[in-house]
Design a protein around this motif. Sequence first.
Motif, PDB file in Angstrom:
ATOM      1  N   THR A 124      12.398 -58.172  14.818  1.00  0.00           N
ATOM      2  CA  THR A 124      11.533 -57.235  14.909  1.00  0.00           C
ATOM      3  C   THR A 124      12.382 -56.090  14.480  1.00  0.00           C
ATOM      4  OG1 THR A 124      10.377 -57.953  16.565  1.00  0.00           O
ATOM      5  CG2 THR A 124      10.498 -55.653  16.486  1.00  0.00           C
ATOM      6  N   LEU A 125      11.844 -55.213  13.643  1.00  0.00           N
ATOM      7  CA  LEU A 125      12.446 -53.927  13.094  1.00  0.00           C
ATOM      8  C   LEU A 125      11.787 -52.653  13.740  1.00  0.00           C
ATOM      9  CD1 LEU A 125      12.222 -54.569   9.072  1.00  0.00           C
ATOM     10  CD2 LEU A 125      14.072 -55.360  10.842  1.00  0.00           C
ATOM     11  N   ARG A 126      13.068 -51.819  14.441  1.00  0.00           N
ATOM     12  CA  ARG A 126      12.483 -50.759  14.907  1.00  0.00           C
ATOM     13  C   ARG A 126      13.509 -49.465  14.687  1.00  0.00           C
ATOM     14  NH1 ARG A 126      14.124 -54.495  18.793  1.00  0.00           N
ATOM     15  NH2 ARG A 126      11.590 -54.788  19.692  1.00  0.00           N
ATOM     16  N   THR A 127      13.449 -48.439  15.289  1.00  0.00           N
ATOM     17  CA  THR A 127      14.419 -47.225  15.069  1.00  0.00           C
ATOM     18  C   THR A 127      15.738 -47.655  15.484  1.00  0.00           C
ATOM     19  OG1 THR A 127      12.703 -45.823  15.863  1.00  0.00           O
ATOM     20  CG2 THR A 127      14.985 -45.064  15.785  1.00  0.00           C
ATOM     21  N   GLY A 128      16.545 -47.457  14.497  1.00  0.00           N
ATOM     22  CA  GLY A 128      17.996 -47.919  14.630  1.00  0.00           C
ATOM     23  C   GLY A 128      18.261 -49.212  13.957  1.00  0.00           C
ATOM     24  N   SER A 129      17.500 -50.001  13.537  1.00  0.00           N
ATOM     25  CA  SER A 129      17.668 -51.198  12.541  1.00  0.00           C
ATOM     26  C   SER A 129      18.242 -50.820  11.107  1.00  0.00           C
ATOM     27  CB  SER A 129      16.268 -52.173  12.632  1.00  0.00           C
ATOM     28  OG  SER A 129      15.650 -52.404  13.648  1.00  0.00           O
ATOM     29  N   THR A 130      18.967 -51.591  10.986  1.00  0.00           N
ATOM     30  CA  THR A 130      19.664 -51.394   9.442  1.00  0.00           C
ATOM     31  C   THR A 130      19.592 -52.719   8.648  1.00  0.00           C
ATOM     32  OG1 THR A 130      21.920 -51.942  10.149  1.00  0.00           O
ATOM     33  CG2 THR A 130      21.223 -49.682  10.308  1.00  0.00           C
ATOM     34  N   GLY A 131      19.737 -52.580   7.160  1.00  0.00           N
ATOM     35  CA  GLY A 131      19.903 -54.157   6.498  1.00  0.00           C
ATOM     36  C   GLY A 131      18.629 -54.143   5.431  1.00  0.00           C
ATOM     37  N   ASP A 132      18.903 -55.096   4.678  1.00  0.00           N
ATOM     38  CA  ASP A 132      17.854 -55.393   3.602  1.00  0.00           C
ATOM     39  C   ASP A 132      16.644 -55.484   4.039  1.00  0.00           C
ATOM     40  OD1 ASP A 132      20.256 -55.720   1.901  1.00  0.00           O
ATOM     41  OD2 ASP A 132      20.235 -57.760   2.005  1.00  0.00           O
ATOM     42  N   GLY A 133      16.063 -55.949   5.056  1.00  0.00           N
ATOM     43  CA  GLY A 133      14.970 -56.037   5.550  1.00  0.00           C
ATOM     44  C   GLY A 133      14.361 -54.619   5.610  1.00  0.00           C
ATOM     45  N   VAL A 134      15.160 -53.752   6.158  1.00  0.00           N
ATOM     46  CA  VAL A 134      14.918 -52.160   6.518  1.00  0.00           C
ATOM     47  C   VAL A 134      14.478 -51.501   5.065  1.00  0.00           C
ATOM     48  CG1 VAL A 134      15.280 -49.934   7.429  1.00  0.00           C
ATOM     49  CG2 VAL A 134      15.772 -51.901   8.573  1.00  0.00           C
ATOM     50  N   THR A 135      15.270 -51.881   4.146  1.00  0.00           N
ATOM     51  CA  THR A 135      15.518 -51.376   2.557  1.00  0.00           C
ATOM     52  C   THR A 135      14.116 -51.738   1.965  1.00  0.00           C
ATOM     53  OG1 THR A 135      17.772 -51.414   2.425  1.00  0.00           O
ATOM     54  CG2 THR A 135      16.494 -51.396   0.441  1.00  0.00           C
ATOM     55  N   GLU A 136      13.896 -53.077   2.099  1.00  0.00           N
ATOM     56  CA  GLU A 136      12.505 -53.664   1.583  1.00  0.00           C
ATOM     57  C   GLU A 136      11.166 -52.859   2.261  1.00  0.00           C
ATOM     58  OE1 GLU A 136       9.898 -57.870   1.121  1.00  0.00           O
ATOM     59  OE2 GLU A 136      11.686 -57.716   2.266  1.00  0.00           O
ATOM     60  N   LEU A 137      11.334 -52.839   3.625  1.00  0.00           N
ATOM     61  CA  LEU A 137      10.210 -51.949   4.097  1.00  0.00           C
ATOM     62  C   LEU A 137      10.251 -50.703   3.847  1.00  0.00           C
ATOM     63  CD1 LEU A 137       8.261 -51.737   6.681  1.00  0.00           C
ATOM     64  CD2 LEU A 137      10.042 -51.153   8.086  1.00  0.00           C
ATOM     65  N   GLN A 138      11.148 -49.891   3.647  1.00  0.00           N
ATOM     66  CA  GLN A 138      11.312 -48.620   3.163  1.00  0.00           C
ATOM     67  C   GLN A 138      10.734 -48.593   1.767  1.00  0.00           C
ATOM     68  OE1 GLN A 138      15.034 -47.377   3.987  1.00  0.00           O
ATOM     69  NE2 GLN A 138      14.615 -46.252   5.765  1.00  0.00           N
ATOM     70  N   ARG A 139      10.910 -49.392   0.954  1.00  0.00           N
ATOM     71  CA  ARG A 139      10.442 -49.422  -0.688  1.00  0.00           C
ATOM     72  C   ARG A 139       8.975 -49.514  -0.504  1.00  0.00           C
ATOM     73  NH1 ARG A 139      13.876 -52.881  -2.361  1.00  0.00           N
ATOM     74  NH2 ARG A 139      15.142 -51.393  -3.293  1.00  0.00           N
ATOM     75  N   TRP A 140       8.533 -50.445   0.303  1.00  0.00           N
ATOM     76  CA  TRP A 140       7.013 -50.819   0.317  1.00  0.00           C
ATOM     77  C   TRP A 140       6.394 -49.571   0.752  1.00  0.00           C
ATOM     78  CZ3 TRP A 140       3.189 -50.954   3.988  1.00  0.00           C
ATOM     79  CH2 TRP A 140       1.944 -51.784   3.783  1.00  0.00           C
ATOM     80  N   LEU A 141       6.902 -48.910   2.108  1.00  0.00           N
ATOM     81  CA  LEU A 141       6.255 -47.515   2.500  1.00  0.00           C
ATOM     82  C   LEU A 141       6.280 -46.436   1.463  1.00  0.00           C
ATOM     83  CD1 LEU A 141       7.866 -47.735   6.074  1.00  0.00           C
ATOM     84  CD2 LEU A 141       5.507 -48.285   5.591  1.00  0.00           C
ATOM     85  N   ILE A 142       7.331 -46.413   1.124  1.00  0.00           N
ATOM     86  CA  ILE A 142       7.469 -45.208  -0.136  1.00  0.00           C
ATOM     87  C   ILE A 142       6.190 -45.526  -1.234  1.00  0.00           C
ATOM     88  CG2 ILE A 142       8.704 -44.159  -1.952  1.00  0.00           C
ATOM     89  CD1 ILE A 142      11.333 -44.698   0.090  1.00  0.00           C
ATOM     90  N   GLY A 143       6.263 -46.651  -2.003  1.00  0.00           N
ATOM     91  CA  GLY A 143       5.330 -47.270  -2.792  1.00  0.00           C
ATOM     92  C   GLY A 143       3.850 -46.982  -2.284  1.00  0.00           C
ATOM     93  N   LYS A 144       3.676 -47.007  -1.091  1.00  0.00           N
ATOM     94  CA  LYS A 144       2.285 -46.871  -0.504  1.00  0.00           C
ATOM     95  C   LYS A 144       1.975 -45.358  -0.114  1.00  0.00           C
ATOM     96  CE  LYS A 144       0.383 -51.187  -0.674  1.00  0.00           C
ATOM     97  NZ  LYS A 144      -0.762 -51.511  -1.530  1.00  0.00           N
ATOM     98  N   GLY A 145       3.163 -44.895  -0.089  1.00  0.00           N
ATOM     99  CA  GLY A 145       2.703 -43.307   0.105  1.00  0.00           C
ATOM    100  C   GLY A 145       2.942 -43.014   1.471  1.00  0.00           C
ATOM    101  N   PHE A 146       3.247 -43.942   2.445  1.00  0.00           N
ATOM    102  CA  PHE A 146       3.429 -43.666   3.825  1.00  0.00           C
ATOM    103  C   PHE A 146       4.585 -42.966   4.252  1.00  0.00           C
ATOM    104  CE2 PHE A 146      -0.003 -47.122   3.861  1.00  0.00           C
ATOM    105  CZ  PHE A 146      -0.763 -46.471   4.613  1.00  0.00           C
ATOM    106  N   LEU A 147       5.737 -43.093   3.630  1.00  0.00           N
ATOM    107  CA  LEU A 147       7.000 -42.558   3.788  1.00  0.00           C
ATOM    108  C   LEU A 147       7.226 -41.769   2.783  1.00  0.00           C
ATOM    109  CD1 LEU A 147       9.545 -42.500   5.555  1.00  0.00           C
ATOM    110  CD2 LEU A 147      10.499 -44.472   4.112  1.00  0.00           C
ATOM    111  N   ILE A 148       6.947 -40.295   3.039  1.00  0.00           N
ATOM    112  CA  ILE A 148       7.213 -39.106   1.982  1.00  0.00           C
ATOM    113  C   ILE A 148       8.452 -38.449   2.086  1.00  0.00           C
ATOM    114  CG2 ILE A 148       4.457 -39.111   1.721  1.00  0.00           C
ATOM    115  CD1 ILE A 148       4.672 -36.469   3.583  1.00  0.00           C
ATOM    116  N   ALA A 149       9.054 -38.575   3.242  1.00  0.00           N
ATOM    117  CA  ALA A 149      10.282 -38.131   3.806  1.00  0.00           C
ATOM    118  C   ALA A 149      11.446 -38.505   2.876  1.00  0.00           C
ATOM    119  CB  ALA A 149      10.753 -37.957   5.172  1.00  0.00           C
ATOM    120  N   LEU A 150      11.334 -39.798   2.097  1.00  0.00           N
ATOM    121  CA  LEU A 150      12.370 -40.270   1.448  1.00  0.00           C
ATOM    122  C   LEU A 150      11.857 -40.423  -0.052  1.00  0.00           C
ATOM    123  CD1 LEU A 150      13.785 -42.954   3.856  1.00  0.00           C
ATOM    124  CD2 LEU A 150      14.612 -40.775   3.311  1.00  0.00           C
ATOM    125  N   THR A 151      12.657 -40.407  -1.071  1.00  0.00           N
ATOM    126  CA  THR A 151      12.105 -40.792  -2.522  1.00  0.00           C
ATOM    127  C   THR A 151      12.887 -42.168  -2.817  1.00  0.00           C
ATOM    128  OG1 THR A 151      14.387 -39.562  -3.271  1.00  0.00           O
ATOM    129  CG2 THR A 151      12.039 -38.412  -3.209  1.00  0.00           C
TER     130      THR A 151
END
Length: 859
Positions: free
Chosen positions: A7-34
Amino acid sequence: MTFGTGTLRTGSTGDGVTELQRWLIGKGFLIALTSPTGTFDAATDQAVKAFQLSAGIGCDGEVGGGTRTAADAYAGDALSGGWHPTAIRNVQQTAIGGSYTTTTRRGVLHTTEGNNLPAYPDPPHFTVGRNGGSVQLWQHYPITVAARALANPAGDPETNRFGAIQIEVIGFAKDSATMATADADKFRALGEWMRWAEMNAGIANVANHVFDGDASYGVNGTTRLSLDQWAASTGWVGHQHVPQNTHWDPGKIDIAALLVVPAPVAPAQGFATSTSTSAPTVRATTRALSNAFPSLTLAVDPAGSPFFEVLLTTSAALFLPQNAPLRTTGNFYASRQDGLTSSADAYGRYIAPVNTISAFAQANPGGAQVFYTVVGYADPNGSGPVPAAPPEVLATAAAGVPMMPGFRGHTATDSLGVPLSMLRPSARSASLALGRTRVRAYDVPPAPAPDLRAADRVEGEDGYDLRNRSVPSAPTPPPPPPPTFTAPPPPPATSGLGSSYDDGYGEWSPNGRPQPRNLSGEDSTVPVADEYDDLGWPGSPYADESVRVANVTRAAAPVLAPEHKRAVIEYYVGPDTDLYTATTADAEYAGGAGTDHPAYQRYHTGLGFGIVAFSQDTGDLGQLLTLMNDRDTATFGLTFGPDQAELLAVTNRPGPLGKDLPEASGGGRSTRVQPVAGADLWTDPWLDRFTAAGTHVPFRGAQIELASGLFLDPVLRFAGDLGLATPRGLAILFDRAAHRGVVNAMTWVVESIGALQTPQLVQEALRAIGADSVEAFQRSQPDLLVDDQFGPLTHAALTGMLQALVAAGGVSPVPLLDYQRSIAGLGTRATGQPWGDRIVRLVGDAAVPDTFQSAVLVP
């Protein structure tokens, strides 16, 4: 998607979080990061919650097996999921307000009654304002679900779920009246968000209710809507308007100014950034593209750009630059290929090229949407482009106009502004042309009287016969009838002459025309549903909003006395007086109109009787029988026998047409097409009785009276505008109306001889009379519906204005046919047609006059 393990949650780190963030950015849900950081921070938590709300799963900000499965199945993105592309994700309450209970949407404005972003127990969709810094926009829920900021007492009608898209403005209701000047940035941001909500949620750009101050507090406040008013609401309202609520926010906010704040300018992919501060806007003034209305007209506000281009496509995805290789002439058009349009010369209008619309139609014979947008430019070379919206927004939210199935993309009237039928060679046609070319008069010797009965009994000209007065379509509620023209008062009685209402066959109905009963949903007395509507008549809201056009007035509608109407119809009947006794025995069902007729072996149309085959199924026959009985009750009883009462009752019953009955496939009969005294009216002894009735002079008068009300009265104003209000012209119009329906008759006439056959000619005519649009002209004419559609009634009315302009000493920019050439053109169009002999006779018969013997009155 794996997104790592566990389970990933606030404070988690690692490749799984990187993959999650990349997906969220690509889908337009995570706009605070590029780009991914690999750390599950607060922004990632909000992005996950935003995705979970859009996916309809539990919203906790944690990524476990359910969220991973939902991500694998999720085909959309943040935009399609109902999230604003730039708003800060701020999911404060994970329980949504539920699904909407209506497909309509309305926008609700609130104020927070504080100076900072609140911690909401029940959030709206958005908050806009300052939270200790610059103006920002926060989003708490996707607009695909209901928010929670409105009170909803148990048992009362829905508030949040009633399509309410809600925004809180940081500030106080008491200060909102000065927001436009006191905090211009916040006011503009609110207006820009409203434009986005209108485009993406379908909220109308209107505000129909006053925004008041603290007097609107309480459930009985000055602005509080009743439950019925809330149910009918549209556009923008405030919290102060919502029933069963007490708050008075957002106070006296300047809603009128908010409605005209332009949409935000966003750099679009594929376009250079412009220095302009306002984006152009565009809206269609054509409601649908059809063979009746083949021109796509757009209203463009260039917003200060001196030049613009319009983009049209049948697939909104083609707005995306990456899809440029898929564009063809059948699915995409950029007007820059024909040169950028000068804003100063366009007068706010853009008319799509005929060949472009035709190409779209040919590529989509089953119908489609034509999506549109506009881009402004600083110069004719295309510098400084300013798009109305970025391509990625247009791909999912572009506005469009439906293109109806079967639309050809043109009519037969778009060559040089001249109907093609007037250019087609014919052995007996006239040589008609525009400009200074001399026009040779129509010169056809009077034709011998044709045997009209056989042709009239099985018309076949458009696949339908006399009774189907318009092309069959899905039943719709009938539009209101046109205004009844007041008949002239009778002159003093003169010995031997009788009343002026005496048509020679008996007393005419006191109001000068019959009142046809709408039994079937097909009201043949209504010419064009898109134009003859009560909205345009005096006394309507539009009547007080007329605009000033040229200092001329088109001629008033002619009013015919009964003797005039009788004369017109008798000229139509001509030498074939046996038409008064003619009967058709349910011919369509039996195959007399061909096996391809829609009634063949499906539904009964019943008996057709008289000069226009008054139909049993439509109720025309019942109206005729009532008039006959009124004119000569004694003879009516002798003619139709002891079952006369049942005859009148059956033929006047209400109910749908036979073709509209659920059992139509099995040979349906309407309530009016039923046996009388055990026998169908198209069998003996009824046929002999109807034939005998057709020989009685007062009963012939009843036929004339009803035919006049159904097919002559509705075209009088139209004929007057085109200069055809003569015995010959009206007899031709009556023929077409009786055999094709009033709507199709007027369309046929303007296609044949109308002066305004191209958008360019229409624009020239409008400018000549001082109207800047079709809508402006319609507003100046109390007898036209204000709908911005250039149908046959508007065509004729604008022609009438040009005629009045010429009569007043002005010059028409469009060549106008005189009366003789107009009659000639109608004859040309009819020549060689299976049904054309009637019109050829009326055109060439010297016994048919071109003036009435006594004056035709005007109201």
